[in-house]
Write a protein that holds these residues in place. Structure first.
Motif, PDB file in Angstrom:
ATOM      1  N   LYS A 415      74.372 150.481  53.066  1.00 31.46           N
ATOM      2  CA  LYS A 415      75.512 149.581  52.931  1.00 31.46           C
ATOM      3  C   LYS A 415      75.850 149.364  51.452  1.00 31.46           C
ATOM      4  CE  LYS A 415      74.858 147.219  57.289  1.00 31.46           C
ATOM      5  NZ  LYS A 415      74.436 145.990  57.943  1.00 31.46           N
ATOM      6  N   GLY A 416      75.779 150.425  50.719  1.00 34.40           N
ATOM      7  CA  GLY A 416      76.111 150.300  49.310  1.00 34.40           C
ATOM      8  C   GLY A 416      77.588 150.053  49.130  1.00 34.40           C
ATOM      9  N   GLY A 417      78.411 150.596  50.028  1.00 38.12           N
ATOM     10  CA  GLY A 417      79.848 150.397  49.934  1.00 38.12           C
ATOM     11  C   GLY A 417      80.221 149.110  50.629  1.00 38.12           C
ATOM     12  N   ALA A 418      81.487 148.956  50.847  1.00 42.30           N
ATOM     13  CA  ALA A 418      81.933 147.737  51.529  1.00 42.30           C
ATOM     14  C   ALA A 418      81.733 147.891  53.009  1.00 42.30           C
ATOM     15  CB  ALA A 418      83.387 147.485  51.213  1.00 42.30           C
ATOM     16  N   ALA A 419      80.520 147.999  53.427  1.00 45.57           N
ATOM     17  CA  ALA A 419      80.237 148.210  54.849  1.00 45.57           C
ATOM     18  C   ALA A 419      78.966 147.498  55.224  1.00 45.57           C
ATOM     19  CB  ALA A 419      80.075 149.675  55.135  1.00 45.57           C
TER      20      ALA A 419
ATOM     21  N   MET B  46      84.230 139.914  54.237  1.00 45.19           N
ATOM     22  CA  MET B  46      85.045 141.072  53.834  1.00 45.19           C
ATOM     23  C   MET B  46      85.489 140.952  52.379  1.00 45.19           C
ATOM     24  SD  MET B  46      87.310 142.063  57.168  1.00 45.19           S
ATOM     25  CE  MET B  46      87.889 140.427  57.613  1.00 45.19           C
ATOM     26  N   ILE B  47      85.864 139.738  51.993  1.00 42.16           N
ATOM     27  CA  ILE B  47      86.280 139.552  50.588  1.00 42.16           C
ATOM     28  C   ILE B  47      85.103 139.819  49.648  1.00 42.16           C
ATOM     29  CG2 ILE B  47      87.105 137.845  48.903  1.00 42.16           C
ATOM     30  CD1 ILE B  47      88.565 136.464  51.304  1.00 42.16           C
ATOM     31  N   SER B  48      83.895 139.470  50.101  1.00 39.79           N
ATOM     32  CA  SER B  48      82.696 139.663  49.259  1.00 39.79           C
ATOM     33  C   SER B  48      82.201 141.113  49.266  1.00 39.79           C
ATOM     34  CB  SER B  48      81.547 138.787  49.756  1.00 39.79           C
ATOM     35  OG  SER B  48      81.973 137.501  49.994  1.00 39.79           O
ATOM     36  N   MET B  51      81.287 143.296  54.275  1.00 40.03           N
ATOM     37  CA  MET B  51      81.693 143.784  55.594  1.00 40.03           C
ATOM     38  C   MET B  51      82.979 144.593  55.425  1.00 40.03           C
ATOM     39  SD  MET B  51      82.678 141.528  58.922  1.00 40.03           S
ATOM     40  CE  MET B  51      81.076 140.815  59.248  1.00 40.03           C
ATOM     41  N   LYS B  52      82.998 145.731  56.132  1.00 41.51           N
ATOM     42  CA  LYS B  52      84.171 146.589  56.017  1.00 41.51           C
ATOM     43  C   LYS B  52      85.271 146.086  56.959  1.00 41.51           C
ATOM     44  CE  LYS B  52      85.235 151.497  56.057  1.00 41.51           C
ATOM     45  NZ  LYS B  52      84.723 152.827  56.345  1.00 41.51           N
ATOM     46  N   PRO B  53      86.501 145.901  56.434  1.00 41.89           N
ATOM     47  CA  PRO B  53      87.557 145.438  57.341  1.00 41.89           C
ATOM     48  C   PRO B  53      88.007 146.551  58.290  1.00 41.89           C
ATOM     49  CG  PRO B  53      88.399 145.701  55.101  1.00 41.89           C
ATOM     50  CD  PRO B  53      86.947 146.032  55.040  1.00 41.89           C
ATOM     51  N   SER B  54      88.553 146.153  59.448  1.00 34.57           N
ATOM     52  CA  SER B  54      89.108 147.159  60.353  1.00 34.57           C
ATOM     53  C   SER B  54      90.402 147.709  59.751  1.00 34.57           C
ATOM     54  CB  SER B  54      89.407 146.539  61.716  1.00 34.57           C
ATOM     55  OG  SER B  54      88.247 145.931  62.228  1.00 34.57           O
TER      56      SER B  54
END
Lengths: 419, 310
Positions: A415-419, B46-48, B51-54
């Protein structure tokens, strides 16, 4: 990396229940098992002393003479005929067997007395002897024919024991099996080379007792140590789960540190903890129970090599468990591992008892567990401090470690990326 | 400085965050107000960049951070709703660990630890294990840990849940100080209307994953500019009377609170005569009648028909 390591070790040192599992529990078990089961290990000879009746239903001299006559009638060149005649006399299996039991190292353990069948049976019934070995009629002749001419007709020894499940019977059975295996092996060599095998035979038999046997304390110090290092894996995975639940893992991700750095720090922390754990267990056991008499640097170096390899493997196992735990976002993995898998691994790895009587497949699986492979490496080193002997078990530990590591890398949620 | 563009997060059949667009200007203090389950925490995650947005985008100074979150993370201090600390370590040890993760070391690390501990008022108790702290103290260390790397933007997700009033005030004062004295940009989520009113310049109101209103506090309250809130206090609870009063012509919303009744009515509505008449019919004693200016709570009630803490 240093920050992670210091933190992981500090957390472990402050967790008394984990410390109890990792250090106090194995030490307690070493003490309990070492004292209570010392009788069944060959190092404690008193418990294995036995009286044996030997029943010979044949005339050995006559059987040897009969074989020698057959050799003369075969019309072989005189030199070859003479060599075979001498071999028949020297390699008579009955004589060899008696010599084996009268050997200095075994005679302390086994007292052998010749009897006829009826007398032997009576003594067995009255329990004045522990076992009866019977050499049936034709034993010598069949054995010599097999040894010298490669005859397919084999000979059989008969073993009657008062208690089939006793450790004494196990030991006697192993001695006889080893005797038969050695005789067959030497006979094959003899046939191939055409040389007298008597000297080699007795040399082979000596290997049964040439080594210092493993004591119950040695067995359980090693058995419990290789078992309890596995708990480090679940401890580290449990920590990772807590970090994820409490969102500390998110804080770590937000610090822009590579997720792989986190994973490798878990593996290294586990390895470091295992190294310290093994060192403490071995040193304490040596000091308190005099488990390891050897005080040479060479001996302890071998122990250190095995321990470091095992620590590396457990580190990789911990990384795999961390990867699965974070992927599943559940504490099920460390719970199942510490609650059941470790016991299974310890059983097939031989931590609780020797696997000699177990099915081949189980032993093969055990040999491919890090604890089982390490156990055989430690025992091999105890019996014969030869680095060459360590190659195979250490290779197995290394291969398993690499497999754990590759799986950990594949399963770790990056989860290094925005995930 | 920081903006989201039509940010959406869908979990299977549930849309947790739906088309949310927010803007945070440098030095601003922005509130994200909404009841539990409104989607605030998901939006924050998501802003932080956790979490990946859809769908949708998050931008820092005009650049998307979804694929390369590093720049965003560098300027961001996140205070999660949970106590994201090691309970078996002391406050000092926690801060040292997180500081080292951000590359701080030596004197700089020690000075920063001292600074954040002073900021949250725990310098004299830094050696105690976090597990021995009160809930309020733990929340203060939670804030301190997010401050270790001198972030430019502070994102706080319900930072005062479950703490005592004293710690709550201390925390709110600290955040106000950081925003007003140090110019730190703050995004503050809460379902406590009074906190957002106290701290924030602008407010986004969220419900069911959507932003249903936005603006300064004055702009939002202006939604109710043609209305007023009447709070009537009785000597006891009169369920039938309260229902009757809620049905008086002109009443747009009503809320019953034990012995009180809150009515939102069009400004200038003459209803006191009807009120006292009905009260007399039911034998009820009116203790107090108060005509209030609307609060954000009233705005939320007007917009959703529900209270923030329903």
């Amino acid at each position: 990396m240093g920050a992670f390591l210091i933190k992981d070790i500090m957390l472990l040192l402050r967790d008394r229940s984990e410390l109890l599992i990792l250090l106090a529990m194995p030490f307690l078990l070493i003490a309990i098992l070492g004292f209570s089961l010392r009788g069944i290990f060959s190092g404690d000879l008193e418990a294995l002393e036995m009286d044996i009746a030997l029943v010979s239903e044949e005339n050995e001299a006559q059987a040897v003479a009969s074989i020698q006559n057959e050799i003369e009638e075969m019309g072989l060149p005189p030199e070859q005929a003479q060599a075979l005649t001498q071999a028949a006399e020297a390699a008579s299996p009955q004589t060899m067997l008696v010599s084996l039991f009268e050997d200095e190292s075994l005679s302390e353990l086994i007292t052998i007395e010749r009897m006829d069948r009826q007398q032997a049976q009576q003594s067995l019934d009255e329990e004045t002897v522990d076992a009866v070995i019977t050499l049936p009629e034709g034993f010598t002749q069949k054995s010599l024919k097999n040894m010298l001419f490669g005859s397919k007709e084999g000979s059989e020894l008969e073993l009657l024991a008062a208690d089939l499940s006793s450790p004494q019977t196990d030991v006697l059975d192993s001695i006889l099996n080893e005797f038969v295996r050695t005789v067959n092996f030497e006979a094959s060599i003899s046939r191939l080379s055409g040389q007298d095998s008597a000297v080699e035979v007795s040399g082979g038999i000596e290997t049964i007792t040439a080594r210092e046997p493993i004591t119950s304390f040695q067995y359980y110090t090693i058995g419990m140590a290789v078992m309890f290092v596995l708990f480090v894996g679940s401890t580290i995975a449990g920590q990772a789960n807590l970090e994820q639940k409490q969102m500390v893992f998110d804080r770590i991700r937000l610090s822009n540190r590579s997720p792989l750095l986190y994973l490798s720090s878990k593996a290294i922390a586990a390895s470091a903890i295992v190294t310290v754990q093994l060192a403490l267990l071995f040193i304490l056991s040596a000091l308190l129970f005099q488990t390891f008499a050897a005080d040479s640097w060479a001996f302890w170096s071998g122990i250190a090599i095995i321990s470091i390899t095992l620590a590396f493997s457990v580190g990789c196992l911990a990384a795999l468990m961390v990867a699965i735990t974070l992927r599943l976002e559940s504490d099920a993995v460390p719970a199942i591992f510490s609650g059941g898998v470790i016991s299974l691994m310890a059983f097939v790895g031989g931590s609780f008892m020797p696997l000699d009587g177990m099915p081949e497949m189980l032993r093969a699986i055990g040999n491919w567990t890090p604890n089982g492979a390490a156990l055989s490496a430690y025992f091999s080193w105890l019996l014969e401090p030869d680095l060459g002997q360590l190659t195979e078990p250490l290779m197995r530990i290394g291969i398993v470690a690499v497999v754990f590591l590759l799986l950990a890398l594949a399963l770790f949620p990056r989860k290094g990326g925005a995930a | 400085m920081l903006e989201t563009d039509k940010l959406t997060k869908q979990f299977k059949d549930v849309i947790a965050v739906d088309d949310v667009s927010l803007v945070l200007m440098r030095g601003e203090s922005v509130g994200l107000l909404g009841p539990n389950g409104a989607g605030k925490s998901t939006a924050i995650a998501m802003i932080s960049t956790l979490m990946k947005p859809s769908s949708g985008d998050v931008r820092l100074n005009g650049k998307s951070v979804l694929k390369k979150p590093d720049d965003m993370r560098r300027v961001l201090g996140v205070v999660p709703q949970k106590i994201a600390l090691y309970e078996e370590l002391s406050a000092y040890e926690n801060l040292k660990f997180f500081g080292r993760l951000y590359g701080l070391s030596g004197n700089k690390l020690e000075q920063r630890i001292e600074y954040v501990l002073e900021l949250v008022g725990l310098a004299d108790r830094k050696k105690e294990l976090v597990k021995n702290y009160s809930g309020g103290m733990q929340r203060r260390v939670n804030l301190a840990a997010a401050m270790m790397h001198e972030p430019e933007v502070l994102i706080m997700d319900e930072p005062t849940v479950g703490i005592d009033p004293q710690s709550r005030n201390h925390l709110l004062e600290t955040i106000r100080k950081l925003n007003r004295d140090e110019g730190m940009t703050v995004l503050y989520t809460s379902h406590y209307m009074e906190e957002v009113e106290k701290l924030c310049d602008r407010v986004y109101i969220m419900d069911h994953g959507k932003v249903i209103a936005e603006g300064t506090k004055e702009e939002l309250k202006a939604i109710l500019s043609d209305q007023e809130t009447v709070l009537i206090e009785f000597d006891q609870n009169y369920p039938e009377l309260f229902i009757k009063l809620s049905e008086i012509e002109g009443v747009q919303h009503s809320t019953i609170e034990e012995q009180s009744l809150k009515l939102i009515i069009p400004r200038g509505t003459r209803m006191l005569a009807a009120l006292f008449h009905e009260a007399e019919r039911y034998g009820a004693q009116v203790i107090n009648v108060n005509v209030q200016t609307p609060t954000l709570e009233d705005v939320f009630l007007r917009l959703t028909g529900r209270k923030l803490r329903d």
